[in-house]
Design a protein around this motif. Sequence first.
Motif, mmCIF file in Angstrom:
data_model
loop_
_atom_site.group_PDB
_atom_site.id
_atom_site.type_symbol
_atom_site.label_atom_id
_atom_site.label_comp_id
_atom_site.label_asym_id
_atom_site.label_seq_id
_atom_site.Cartn_x
_atom_site.Cartn_y
_atom_site.Cartn_z
ATOM 1 N N ALA A 145 5.886 7.331 8.354
ATOM 2 C CA ALA A 145 5.751 8.608 7.648
ATOM 3 C C ALA A 145 4.415 8.574 6.934
ATOM 4 C CB ALA A 145 6.892 8.796 6.656
ATOM 5 N N ALA A 146 4.063 9.663 6.333
ATOM 6 C CA ALA A 146 2.829 9.704 5.555
ATOM 7 C C ALA A 146 3.194 10.091 4.138
ATOM 8 C CB ALA A 146 1.846 10.709 6.142
ATOM 9 N N PRO A 147 3.162 9.225 3.177
ATOM 10 C CA PRO A 147 2.861 7.788 3.236
ATOM 11 C C PRO A 147 4.042 7.012 3.810
ATOM 12 C CG PRO A 147 3.471 8.380 1.005
ATOM 13 C CD PRO A 147 3.449 9.664 1.817
ATOM 14 N N PRO A 148 3.803 5.756 4.255
ATOM 15 C CA PRO A 148 4.895 4.962 4.825
ATOM 16 C C PRO A 148 6.054 4.835 3.847
ATOM 17 C CG PRO A 148 2.800 3.860 5.136
ATOM 18 C CD PRO A 148 2.546 5.031 4.245
#
Length: 55
Positions: free
Chosen positions: A38-41
Amino acid sequence: MPQRSALRRRLRVSPKTLTQMLRRLEDFGILDRAIYPAAPPRTLSTPSPPSGRAP
């Protein structure tokens, strides 16, 4: 397991300290950590299943 922010507030530690604590628990086999793209992880730490060894 509670969200990281809730856990950090409850323990009253910095984000860096919480990360170090969770990684150490993972090293000892107490927690399992899953990383999701994901963004951020996003990571999720869960209790490891019992190993069957006596403490």
